[in-house]
Write an enzyme that holds these catalytic residues in place. Structure first.
Site, PDB file in Angstrom:
ATOM      1  N   HIS A   1       0.825  -1.212   0.000  1.00 21.63           N
ATOM      2  CA  HIS A   1       0.000   0.000   0.000  1.00 21.63           C
ATOM      3  C   HIS A   1       0.858   1.261   0.000  1.00 21.63           C
ATOM      4  O   HIS A   1       0.378   2.330  -0.390  1.00 21.63           O
ATOM      5  CB  HIS A   1      -0.946  -0.010   1.201  1.00 21.63           C
ATOM      6  CG  HIS A   1      -2.138  -0.896   1.007  1.00 21.63           C
ATOM      7  ND1 HIS A   1      -3.421  -0.502   1.293  1.00 21.63           N
ATOM      8  CD2 HIS A   1      -2.236  -2.165   0.534  1.00 21.63           C
ATOM      9  CE1 HIS A   1      -4.261  -1.494   1.009  1.00 21.63           C
ATOM     10  NE2 HIS A   1      -3.554  -2.519   0.552  1.00 21.63           N
TER      11      HIS A   1
ATOM     12  N   HIS B   1      -1.572 -13.402  -0.315  1.00 24.21           N
ATOM     13  CA  HIS B   1      -2.818 -13.768   0.356  1.00 24.21           C
ATOM     14  C   HIS B   1      -2.788 -15.205   0.868  1.00 24.21           C
ATOM     15  O   HIS B   1      -3.822 -15.738   1.272  1.00 24.21           O
ATOM     16  CB  HIS B   1      -4.003 -13.567  -0.594  1.00 24.21           C
ATOM     17  CG  HIS B   1      -4.289 -12.135  -0.895  1.00 24.21           C
ATOM     18  ND1 HIS B   1      -5.118 -11.725  -1.922  1.00 24.21           N
ATOM     19  CD2 HIS B   1      -3.846 -10.987  -0.303  1.00 24.21           C
ATOM     20  CE1 HIS B   1      -5.176 -10.403  -1.950  1.00 24.21           C
ATOM     21  NE2 HIS B   1      -4.407  -9.942  -0.978  1.00 24.21           N
TER      22      HIS B   1
END
Length: 341
Positions: free
Chosen positions: A68, A193
């Site tokens: 991010h 993930h």
């Protein structure tokens, strides 16, 4: 003789590829802090290991913070800044975990106590992420140093370029391509993930078994998710592991999830269906070492995007605050250090 020559060519090609993948971005070097802070990696590694022992979730939390930070405008620690216009207030960043943000600042404080303000929060974020990844069983990758910290957060328009869990594969390919990340980077980095958690609002679209709108999902898995999220009151309080098999370990089980239609996000499940990503996702499911090699390569590539180096930016005295806002210090120069330090 011909077979030996062919083998020699393959070995040479492999060496060239390995050398190319280890080349640092302009302005960075592995020995950048060797003289100014020789104990940097020991300090960071110790604090990361200590925090990981208490909370294994710090590893996926750090990878998410790094992604991010890097994706909108480069790896400049801008996502760590607090304030009214901070990136932390933007919707995609509101669930970044405080334990990881706090760890980065604790490393910064320990490093600056030992060495003075010579190491940026941007460098510390990449280093801490690498160390946490290894703690969780993931691949090691070399970190080159020399990044500088942003003076201000990324704009909302740039933060909005972060890929969303609802993206389909063509949109993901375009989104990553806009940041000079290719399909292999997309498939490998999505493999982050393989550990960590998500909240119901980010995958509620997966409850709708409409193949035209959503990749197919295992019906039993969908029912379990729907039942679990029915209890999500107030919204966002229920956690769901991203990988249902080994949720706390960095491995390739995420890709098995996709094969059996148990990918939590639309953006995940689509990777096993789309012709541009299917073969690579399947390969990573079969060969963990192939996934690890590409993941390490893609992490280096991502952590070298659009950097501030040299005299650009600053070395923050607090990762959450630009130096001009640090209490009692008008600028970095007021503390006896030039702005270009």
């Amino acid at each position: 003789m011909a077979s030996r020559a062919a083998a020699a060519v393959l070995v040479l090609a492999a060496l060239i590829c390995a050398a190319h993948s280890s080349v640092a971005a302009e302005g960075l070097s592995r020995g950048f802090h060797a003289a100014s802070c020789p104990d940097l990696e020991n300090i960071a590694g110790s604090l990361v290991a200590e925090t990981f022992r208490r909370d294994v979730g710090v590893a996926p939390a750090l990878i998410r913070i790094l992604f991010h930070d890097c994706f909108p405008q480069g790896c400049d620690a801008s996502v760590l800044l607090t304030g009214n216009n901070s990136e932390l207030n933007a919707v995609p960043n509101q669930t970044l975990r405080p334990v990881a943000l706090d760890l980065i600042e604790r490393i910064r404080a320990a490093v600056h106590r030992a060495c003075g303000p010579t190491v940026s929060c941007a460098d510390i974020t990449v280093l801490a992420t690498r160390d946490a990844l290894v703690q969780a069983g993931g691949p090691h990758f070399d970190v080159a140093f020399g990044r500088r910290d942003a003076l201000a957060p990324a704009s909302q328009d740039l933060v909005d370029t972060l890929p969303a869990p609802s993206f389909d594969v063509p949109t993901l390919i375009s989104s990553f391509g806009n940041r000079s990340l290719d399909v292999a980077d997309l498939v490998a980095l999505s493999g982050a993930h393989t550990f960590g958690i998500a909240h119901c609002p980010s995958f509620s679209d997966r409850f709708t078994p409409n193949v035209d709108l959503n990749p197919l999902i295992d019906p039993l898995f969908a029912r379990r998710l729907r039942a679990k999220c029915a209890k999500d009151v107030p919204q966002g309080t229920v956690n769901q592991t991203l990988d249902v098999r080994t949720p706390d370990v960095f491995d390739n089980k995420y890709y098995f999830d996709l094969i059996v239609r148990q990918g939590l996000f639309k953006s995940d499940q689509g990777l096993i269906d789309h012709p541009d990503t299917r073969l690579l996702a399947s390969r990573f499911a079969l060969i963990q070492s192939a996934f690890f090699r590409q993941f390490a390569k893609s992490m280096v590539k991502m952590s070298n995007m659009d950097l501030l180096t040299g005299t650009q930016g600053e070395i923050r005295l607090n990762c959450a605050v630009p130096n001009k806002r640090v209490e009692g210090i008008e600028t970095a120069k007021d503390d006896g250090h030039t702005a270009a330090m």
